[in-house]
Scaffold this active site. Structure first.
Site, mmCIF file in Angstrom:
data_model
loop_
_atom_site.group_PDB
_atom_site.id
_atom_site.type_symbol
_atom_site.label_atom_id
_atom_site.label_comp_id
_atom_site.label_asym_id
_atom_site.label_seq_id
_atom_site.Cartn_x
_atom_site.Cartn_y
_atom_site.Cartn_z
ATOM 1 N N ALA A 1 39.154 2.890 -21.926
ATOM 2 C CA ALA A 1 40.448 2.213 -21.915
ATOM 3 C C ALA A 1 40.566 1.321 -20.685
ATOM 4 O O ALA A 1 40.148 1.696 -19.590
ATOM 5 C CB ALA A 1 41.570 3.239 -21.932
ATOM 6 N N ARG B 1 29.821 -8.660 -20.199
ATOM 7 C CA ARG B 1 28.417 -8.842 -20.597
ATOM 8 C C ARG B 1 28.084 -7.846 -21.707
ATOM 9 O O ARG B 1 28.845 -6.928 -21.972
ATOM 10 C CB ARG B 1 27.486 -8.655 -19.413
ATOM 11 C CG ARG B 1 27.521 -7.256 -18.822
ATOM 12 C CD ARG B 1 26.647 -7.150 -17.611
ATOM 13 N NE ARG B 1 27.241 -7.929 -16.553
ATOM 14 C CZ ARG B 1 27.335 -7.551 -15.304
ATOM 15 N NH1 ARG B 1 26.839 -6.405 -14.920
ATOM 16 N NH2 ARG B 1 27.901 -8.305 -14.409
ATOM 17 N N GLY C 1 42.050 1.810 -25.643
ATOM 18 C CA GLY C 1 43.256 1.009 -25.507
ATOM 19 C C GLY C 1 43.212 0.077 -24.307
ATOM 20 O O GLY C 1 42.775 0.449 -23.225
ATOM 21 N N ARG D 1 26.796 6.131 -19.003
ATOM 22 C CA ARG D 1 25.833 7.133 -19.435
ATOM 23 C C ARG D 1 25.404 6.843 -20.873
ATOM 24 O O ARG D 1 26.040 6.046 -21.560
ATOM 25 C CB ARG D 1 26.393 8.542 -19.330
ATOM 26 C CG ARG D 1 27.600 8.815 -20.189
ATOM 27 C CD ARG D 1 28.125 10.251 -19.992
ATOM 28 N NE ARG D 1 29.418 10.460 -20.572
ATOM 29 C CZ ARG D 1 29.674 10.749 -21.841
ATOM 30 N NH1 ARG D 1 28.681 10.846 -22.700
ATOM 31 N NH2 ARG D 1 30.901 10.951 -22.256
ATOM 32 N N ASN E 1 44.458 -0.352 -33.998
ATOM 33 C CA ASN E 1 45.770 0.145 -33.620
ATOM 34 C C ASN E 1 46.690 -1.023 -33.271
ATOM 35 O O ASN E 1 46.276 -2.187 -33.270
ATOM 36 C CB ASN E 1 45.637 1.138 -32.457
ATOM 37 C CG ASN E 1 46.677 2.232 -32.512
ATOM 38 O OD1 ASN E 1 47.841 1.970 -32.779
ATOM 39 N ND2 ASN E 1 46.252 3.455 -32.247
ATOM 40 N N HIS F 1 37.331 -22.061 -20.976
ATOM 41 C CA HIS F 1 37.564 -23.420 -20.484
ATOM 42 C C HIS F 1 36.733 -23.681 -19.240
ATOM 43 O O HIS F 1 36.349 -22.737 -18.540
ATOM 44 C CB HIS F 1 39.053 -23.612 -20.160
ATOM 45 C CG HIS F 1 39.956 -23.241 -21.285
ATOM 46 N ND1 HIS F 1 40.149 -24.054 -22.372
ATOM 47 C CD2 HIS F 1 40.700 -22.137 -21.517
ATOM 48 C CE1 HIS F 1 40.981 -23.476 -23.213
ATOM 49 N NE2 HIS F 1 41.324 -22.298 -22.721
#
Length: 193
Positions: A167, A173, A149, A190, A83, A113
């Site tokens: 979203a 990780r 999003g 879940r 999107n 960095h």
């Protein structure tokens, strides 16, 4: 070893290297053209993406605007949708599996960095600008993944297959297959399925 090879190996590299800067400038030009191409002209869009990306399967849809660093380190499998307003900082490889759904404003980062300021300071390149010292790590996304999003994926993460990332999540990780995960930092909520 070239600076590009160092970058892709995750070693300290010189962002101001002429080969890297040439590719960076080419990616700017290609994304500018892509972002300005009529959305009904899928042939022109695909031609631009074939020059920009490292690889792409059939049925790739990227809604402009779309932003990359190099583009050539991004690989899409088939049936992927991105999107609008996504940023893929591909200083290392970004691999996206088939049937990916990537929501608006998703950011995928492969560069980082040193946290110590003195270690982060760069050395001026030929153009005079001192880019910060950088390292990279690849990002891998499995098949059938939906990134909600505004999700942010940090360097080095792997997202398994059949995963939903909520979203606004910040993925710090690895996320295992067949799960729904969300939050900052993102964590498994879940099983999915």
């Amino acid at each position: 070893m070239t600076e590009r090879e160092k970058m892709l190996a995750g070693l300290q590299y010189d962002c101001g290297d002429p080969e890297l800067l040439d590719r960076w400038h080419l990616a700017r030009a290609l994304t500018l053209r892509y972002n300005q191409t009529d959305s009904r002209d899928s042939r022109a869009q695909r031609a631009l993406l074939s020059q920009l990306l490292g690889g792409m399967g059939e049925n790739l849809w990227i809604t402009p605007p779309f932003y990359v660093d190099y583009g050539s380190n991004i690989y899409f499998a088939e049936n992927c949708e991105v999107n609008l307003n996504c940023t893929f900082q591909d200083c290392n490889r970004i691999t996206i599996g088939k049937n990916a759904l990537i929501g608006p404003n998703v950011q995928i980062y492969t560069a980082f960095h040193p946290t110590n300021a003195a270690d982060r300071l760069g050395v001026p390149c030929a153009g005079g600008f001192a880019f910060a010292v950088g390292y990279t790590a690849p990002v891998t996304i499995g098949d059938n993944v939906w990134l909600g999003g505004g999700a942010i994926l940090l360097p080095g993460v792997t997202i398994g297959s059949n995963v939903v990332i909520g979203a606004g999540s910040v993925v710090t990780r690895d996320i295992p297959s067949n799960t729904v995960a969300a939050g900052n930092p993102c964590r498994v909520l879940r099983q999915n399925g």
